[in-house]
Design an enzyme around this catalytic site. Sequence first.
Site: not given
Length: 718
Positions: A263-264
Site C-alpha cells: 500500500s501507499d
Amino acid sequence: MTDIVKKLLNKMTVEEKIGQLIQVTGDFFKGSESTITGPLSENGRLKDEVKYMIGSVLGTSGSSEVKKIQQDYLAHSSLKIPLLFMADVIHGYKTIFPIPLGIAATFNPKMMKIASQVAASESAAAGLHVTFAPMVDLVRDPRWGRVMESTGEDPYLNEVMAREAVKGFQGNLPIDDSHIAATVKHFAGYGAAEAGREYNTVDMSEWQFRENYLGAYQSAIEAQAKLVMTSFNTMFGVPATGNKYLMKDILRQELEFNGVLISDWDAINELINHGTATDLQAATNLALNAGVDIDMMSFAYITLLEHVDELSKNVLKLIDESASRVLQLKKELGLFQNPYKGLNPEKENDKDIKLAHEKNALEVAEESIVMVKNNSSILPLSFDQRVFLTGPVADTGDLLGSWSWKGDVLQTKSLLFKMKKSFKNISFSEGINYHDRHIKDWDKISQQVSDADVIIVALGQPSSESGEATSMMEPTLPIGQIEYLKKLRQFNKPIVAIVVTGRPLILTQVNELVDAMLISFFPGTKGATALTNILTGKSEPTGRLPMTFPRNNGQIPIYYNSYTTGRPIEFGLQNNETKYVTKYIDGSNDPLYNFGDGLGYADISISESVIQENVLSMSEQIKVSVILQNKSNRSGQTVLQGYIHQKIGETVHPTKALKWFKKIEVPAKNSRKIMMSIPVNELASVHQDLSTSIDLGEYEIMVGLNSTDLVSHNLTIE
C-alpha cells in the site's frame, strides 16, 4: 513458493506471519531517524513484541544505520527473518539526476537506465533493498505536483521509460549487490486525479484506462519489477487499495503479477475516509481481500493481532499468501544468506565512484534540457560576450527537485558559479527572488545591463513547489518574475530565459518577452554545468518536451494525442464554418509548445521520407526510410519521431500516437539514412468489449522531428 519459504511458513505462528505484512519507519527503532513522507496516525504505537516481528522498514538508509537496526532486530527475532529496507529513491540517492520528467525529455531510454543504475548502486551500498520507483502514471494535467515524478503524457514513451527504469534498478535477475528491487506505482491511474488535485478522485472508463494508462504498468511488470504499490485514488468507483477487481483480476490474473503488493502511506486506513470501510478492521479486510501484502504505516494489519483466535480460514489463507510473497522477495534478494547484502560503507563513500556517477549525471542532465526558442540564433553564446546574469534561479543550488533524498542543495553548484568559469565578462544581480514583487538594486542592474551584450534570466520555481502535495490552480511563474522580465525587456538587449521547473508551465508571456528559451526540468547535481555547456555550445540541446505546455490555464488538460470530435475546427475552417466547431471564443485551441518540441543548434531536417510498402498483413513491419540532412557546419543530434493515426475503427482513435522514436546524430554538412520500423501489432487498440486487437483498414504513418510538422504516408492493413 520455494522450499525455504514453505519451511519458514510452517514454523511461523500466525502472529509472526502477520508481522511480515507490517511496515514502519526506522524511527520506531531506538536511536534511529527516518524520512517521513506522509501523515502520522495516532494508531502508530508498537509494543516490542510486535516491533520485532515486522517485515520491513521505510525511510531509513546509510550503512551504519541500517546495520544497527538489522542487528538489533535479528537479536530479538525468534526466527531470525531479516528486515527489508525500502525508500523513495526516485531520481538518485546522493548523486541526483534530472527529475523523471526531465529524464523523459531526453527521449533516450539509455539515460533512464543509467540514472536508475546509479541510484540503485548508491542505494544498495547504503543498505537499501527496495525503491519506491518508477512512477509510471500517465499525466496530462500540469496542475498535479507529482507530474515531476512521471515521464509525461504519452503512453508509448511511458512504456519504454518504465521498462528501462526497472532494468536499471534491478539489473539482471537475480538482483545482485549493486542493484535493488523496483516498485511500480501507483496502481492505478493516479496521474488522472480530478482537477490535478493531490489525493483526489479518479473517474475514467475502463476503456480509457486500458487504452492509455494500463500499458506502462504492464511494461514495467513484464520487465519483472518485484513490487507494485497501490494508489490513493478511486478507480471504477472503488478506492484502489481495497479494489479486488483492480488488484486481483487485472493486476494478479491479467498482468500475471506474482510479486509483492504494497500500500501507499496510510492508504488502508484512508479507506475509512473514502467511505468504503466503517473502521480500521473493515479496511483491513478489504485490503487483504484485494491482495495487499504490506501495510505501509496505517497500522491496519496490526488489528489482526488483537483477535488472532477469531480469524476465519479465509483470512488465515490470505495472510499465508501475503506472508509467502514477502518471504519469497527476501529469499530472491538473498537476505536469508546475508541480511546485510549490498551494504558497503567503503563504496558508499568512495570518491572515485562519486566522480564517475557525477559524470553520468552530467550526461543525462545535458540531454534533458529543451531549447524551445532561439530567434536569430542568439544561442550558443561566445566566451567573449558580455553577459548579465540575473533571476531567482541564477545563484542557488536548488536545482535538484523534489524527492532528492540524500542530495545536498548546499553542495550543489549554482549557475552563477559555473558561468563565471565560462565567460570572460559576466556580471550578476539577483534582481528578484521567487515570489517577491520588489526588484532589488534596480539602479545597479540598469548599469549592468547597459554594459552587457546579452541578458540571461534564470526563472522558475523552488523545488518545494513540485512533487507530492503541491497541486497548483495555475501552473505559472509568479507575477513578480514576469514583471521583472518586462522591465528588462525595455533595454532592448537580447534576452535568454532559463526556466527551471518541476512541471509544464504557462509561459505565454515569457515567450513573448525573450529571444531564446531553455526549459530545464530540475536538472540535478550537475544541472548548472549542463546548462552552462548548453549556453556556450559545448553541448548540443537535444531534449524534447515530454508534455504539452498550455497557452492558457483554461486549456488544461491539454495533450497532443487527443481524439477528434464530430465538429473539428479544421473541418469547420475548410467549410467556412467558424462558430459551430470545437473551439474557444476567447483564444486558440493550440498550445504554446507541443509534445515532442525542441530545437538544436545544428540545422537538421528531413529531406526524404519513403514508405517501403503501403499494404501490409498483421505479421509484418511498417518500414519508412528517412533521410536526415544537416545543412550546418556543426554536428548535431535530433529526435526522429514516428506517429500513427487509425482513420476508421470500432472505437475512436487519437489524431496521432507516438509509436517510435530515436535520438540520432548527423555529422556537419552531411546526411544519414534511417530505417524506422514499427511492428503492425503495435497498432492494436481496445475495443468496445475491452478486448485488444488490430483493426483492418486504413492508417496514416507520420514522420517528423516533433509532433506537428509531419510527413504523412497512407497505409492499409489487410
